[in-house]
Motif scaffolding. Sequence first.
Motif, PDB file in Angstrom:
ATOM      1  N   CYS A   1     -22.120  38.257 -93.716  1.00  0.00           N
ATOM      2  CA  CYS A   1     -23.349  38.769 -93.127  1.00  0.00           C
ATOM      3  C   CYS A   1     -22.981  39.819 -92.086  1.00  0.00           C
ATOM      4  CB  CYS A   1     -24.147  37.627 -92.494  1.00  0.00           C
ATOM      5  SG  CYS A   1     -23.312  36.862 -91.082  1.00  0.00           S
TER       6      CYS A   1
ATOM      7  N   LYS B   1     -25.660  32.722 -94.241  1.00  0.00           N
ATOM      8  CA  LYS B   1     -26.801  33.618 -94.138  1.00  0.00           C
ATOM      9  C   LYS B   1     -26.734  34.670 -95.248  1.00  0.00           C
ATOM     10  CE  LYS B   1     -27.334  33.149 -89.118  1.00  0.00           C
ATOM     11  NZ  LYS B   1     -27.353  33.879 -87.826  1.00  0.00           N
ATOM     12  N   ALA B   2     -27.786  35.484 -95.347  1.00  0.00           N
ATOM     13  CA  ALA B   2     -27.798  36.523 -96.381  1.00  0.00           C
ATOM     14  C   ALA B   2     -26.639  37.492 -96.148  1.00  0.00           C
ATOM     15  CB  ALA B   2     -29.132  37.270 -96.345  1.00  0.00           C
TER      16      ALA B   2
ATOM     17  N   PHE C   1     -24.811  34.792-100.363  1.00  0.00           N
ATOM     18  CA  PHE C   1     -24.803  34.239 -99.011  1.00  0.00           C
ATOM     19  C   PHE C   1     -23.433  34.425 -98.384  1.00  0.00           C
ATOM     20  CE2 PHE C   1     -27.922  31.588-101.355  1.00  0.00           C
ATOM     21  CZ  PHE C   1     -29.054  31.997-100.656  1.00  0.00           C
TER      22      PHE C   1
ATOM     23  N   GLU D   1     -24.346  40.906 -96.491  1.00  0.00           N
ATOM     24  CA  GLU D   1     -24.540  42.355 -96.568  1.00  0.00           C
ATOM     25  C   GLU D   1     -23.255  43.084 -96.930  1.00  0.00           C
ATOM     26  OE1 GLU D   1     -27.369  43.854 -96.295  1.00  0.00           O
ATOM     27  OE2 GLU D   1     -28.558  42.106 -95.733  1.00  0.00           O
TER      28      GLU D   1
END
Length: 344
Positions: free
Chosen positions: A103, A89-90, A83, A92
């Motif tokens: 994210c 949030k997810a 996270f 990346e």
Amino acid sequence: EDDFQFTLCEGCRQESPNLKLLTCLHTLCPGCLSKNKPLGQCPVCQTAIPQASDMPDTDNLLFASLQARLKVYKKIVDGVDLFCDNCKKASEFWCSECEEFLCTKCFQTHQRYLKRESHEAKRVMDIRAGSAKDFIKGTRRTGHFSCSNPTHKSQTVSIYCRKCEKPLCCLCAMLDSQHAPFCDIHSETQRRQEELGIMSQELKQKRSSFEATYVALQDEAVRLEQVQQEMRELIRQRVEQLVRLIRQEEEELLGLVEAQQEQGRQEVEVVRELQRVEGVLRRMEAGERLVEKMSLYATEQEVMDMQPFIKDSLEQLQQLQPPATRDQAQPGDLAECRARLQAL
């Protein structure tokens, strides 16, 4: 995992966040240190370690840093609880300078405000597709030195004072005239790495003489044991042929051999020298391995913190000399034992 087994405790082979580097250049966790403290010896090379509570060891910053970075890599590969550290949030992306997951939206903000900094955020997918070695090398930092003045911790440090052997910020260098001469901090880091490399190469050359002595002592210990074993076997074979009336003689003969063995102290000395030389070889191996890993993975901060300690230990190793190979010792005089066997 196989490539980074060297970051584990060399006593219990377990991970530990507080690894300690001893003067013999072996790395142990606090548990193994406390366990071997009463014995006063390193469990790997049997080198003496002080009994006092303030052992002359240092934190193995390199291994601790590698373990922390490997945990991040494992977390990325496993894909569990990835996270964003800002908005949850997810994630990346991963920024090795901030040590944060981001994210997509936070990544864009991160790039906008830190575009002039040396922050390089990588995609989690790209990291997962690469190897652990690639990740470790990619997160190897080149800066983030702390000024030796506690009130200037936030200042950028790029200067090294050779007089007091500490990194300085520009304010300290300009205001304190006692600090001189100066040099670039990166040059000093490179010089220390090269110094360790040269010492490691010199130890490799000396190591061959220790290895030759170790082999000779090993052969001598085996030969002495063989002689003793052969005599014991001969006694047992002869005595077994005798009648019950002379069993007492058998025990006396065995006792005589053991007494002769006790008198021949040279065998004990050979074993002790063998253990000592073996311990020195293991220390040399540990030194070579540590210098190699410092060159491959250590940050400049870790080099600055650990190099003096490692250098002192390597200098101690350089001063050691292999013991002279002794002439083959003869076992204790077994003439009396042979005469009694003949009489039987």
